[in-house]
Design an enzyme around this catalytic site. Sequence first.
Site, PDB file in Angstrom:
ATOM      1  CE  LYS A 176      -1.615  -6.361  -0.083  1.00  0.00           C
ATOM      2  NZ  LYS A 176      -2.356  -5.554   0.919  1.00  0.00           N
ATOM      3  CB  SER A 193     -11.374  -5.709  -4.724  1.00  0.00           C
ATOM      4  OG  SER A 193     -10.163  -6.012  -5.378  1.00  0.00           O
TER       5      SER A 193
HETATM    6  C1  LIG Z   1      -7.466  -7.850  -5.033  1.00  0.00           C
HETATM    7  C2  LIG Z   1      -7.279  -6.952  -3.844  1.00  0.00           C
HETATM    8  N1  LIG Z   1      -8.082  -5.909  -3.688  1.00  0.00           N
HETATM    9  C3  LIG Z   1      -7.961  -5.082  -2.629  1.00  0.00           C
HETATM   10  C4  LIG Z   1      -7.006  -5.297  -1.653  1.00  0.00           C
HETATM   11  C5  LIG Z   1      -6.907  -4.352  -0.481  1.00  0.00           C
HETATM   12  O1  LIG Z   1      -5.667  -3.667  -0.447  1.00  0.00           O
HETATM   13  P1  LIG Z   1      -5.038  -3.220   0.923  1.00  0.00           P
HETATM   14  O2  LIG Z   1      -4.527  -4.456   1.617  1.00  0.00           O
HETATM   15  O3  LIG Z   1      -3.942  -2.263   0.578  1.00  0.00           O
HETATM   16  O4  LIG Z   1      -6.118  -2.588   1.740  1.00  0.00           O
HETATM   17  C6  LIG Z   1      -6.163  -6.393  -1.781  1.00  0.00           C
HETATM   18  C7  LIG Z   1      -5.178  -6.693  -0.759  1.00  0.00           C
HETATM   19  O5  LIG Z   1      -4.620  -7.773  -0.704  1.00  0.00           O
HETATM   20  C8  LIG Z   1      -6.276  -7.237  -2.906  1.00  0.00           C
HETATM   21  O6  LIG Z   1      -5.474  -8.289  -3.082  1.00  0.00           O
END
Ligand SMILES: Cc1ncc(COP(=O)(O)O)c(C=O)c1O
Length: 318
Positions: free
Chosen positions: A58, A282
């Site tokens: 991010k 995630s």
């Molecule tokens: C730990 C984590 N996984 C997945 C995501 C998902 O990414 P995106 O916002 O690009 O869909 C985020 C987004 O903040 C995240 O912080």
Amino acid sequence: MLELSAAHCLRTPAVVDSIAGLLGNTPTVRLDRLAASRGLDAAVFMKLEYLNPGGSHKARIALGMVIDAEKRGLLKRGSGQTIVEGTGGNTGIGLAIAANLLGYRLVLAVPDNYSKDKIKLLRAYGADVRLSDSRLGRDSHFRLARELLDRNPDWFMPDQLANPVNIQAHYESTGREIVAAFRKTPIDVFVAGAGSGGHITGIGRVLKEVWPNVTICLIQPEGCDFRANVFRPHRIQATAIGLVPKNLDLGIVDHYVGVLDEEALASVRLLMQYEGIGVGLSSGANIAGCLKIAATSGPDTRILCMAYDHVSDYLDAI
Ligand SMILES: Cc1ncc(COP(=O)(O)O)c(C=O)c1O
């Protein structure tokens, strides 16, 4: 074959003017030990985005959105203007880095049930963290951020859910890095979750332009269905946030795979134990999805996912 020599430790580290100079160009690791442990022949790869400044993918979009706002005259560097955003943590860290480097004040709305360590971290970066009541829904922090903006119309909201720079940053940097890394032997499947949708959309678009046959696979917590706009509570933080954001283009998704919280958790441990790589939940969900896809694909299938952030923020959860 694992070979280590003193040369590995003697690479000259780059000298950069600020931490922003270390953004991107993250390495990718082939996870053969993990695949073999499951009896799988497919090649599974993971791009280590937690090596970015601030520890996640991010930071790319946070710096991108702030610099874009400066170009559009909405922010003036060094002015101390206030930036406000709803974030589950990682965008907040990226924005804190951008605000500290470029001279802004930062207010973040974060759900009160999110990782306590991440909230502590955001405060240590100097952000003014306001906690939203998570009982009001999975998007409570976005609603709180919007209320704060309504009360303070001179503040600037990057709005990662709708700001096209979120997609563009991944299209121009993360996606192109993947194309460069796999130029000789393309990947067949890209596996990703979606929170704002920025990275799956940006990366998905560039991969499809370069490799039209690539399959883009969206991981969703079991019981959630992005296509039907159906969400239920789950533990895979920062993905499937209770709405289909503007920045998520479901048109680039070819395939959907459901992952249980327990499968994501088990995959975090497997990855640590077989590959020595510690990632968040995630990213563990991505690995669980890759393994499911690998189990039903041919031996030559090449599958890539990303490690969004590091396990150290999830020690309470694993
Ligand atoms: C730990 C984590 N996984 C997945 C995501 C998902 O990414 P995106 O916002 O690009 O869909 C985020 C987004 O903040 C995240 O912080």
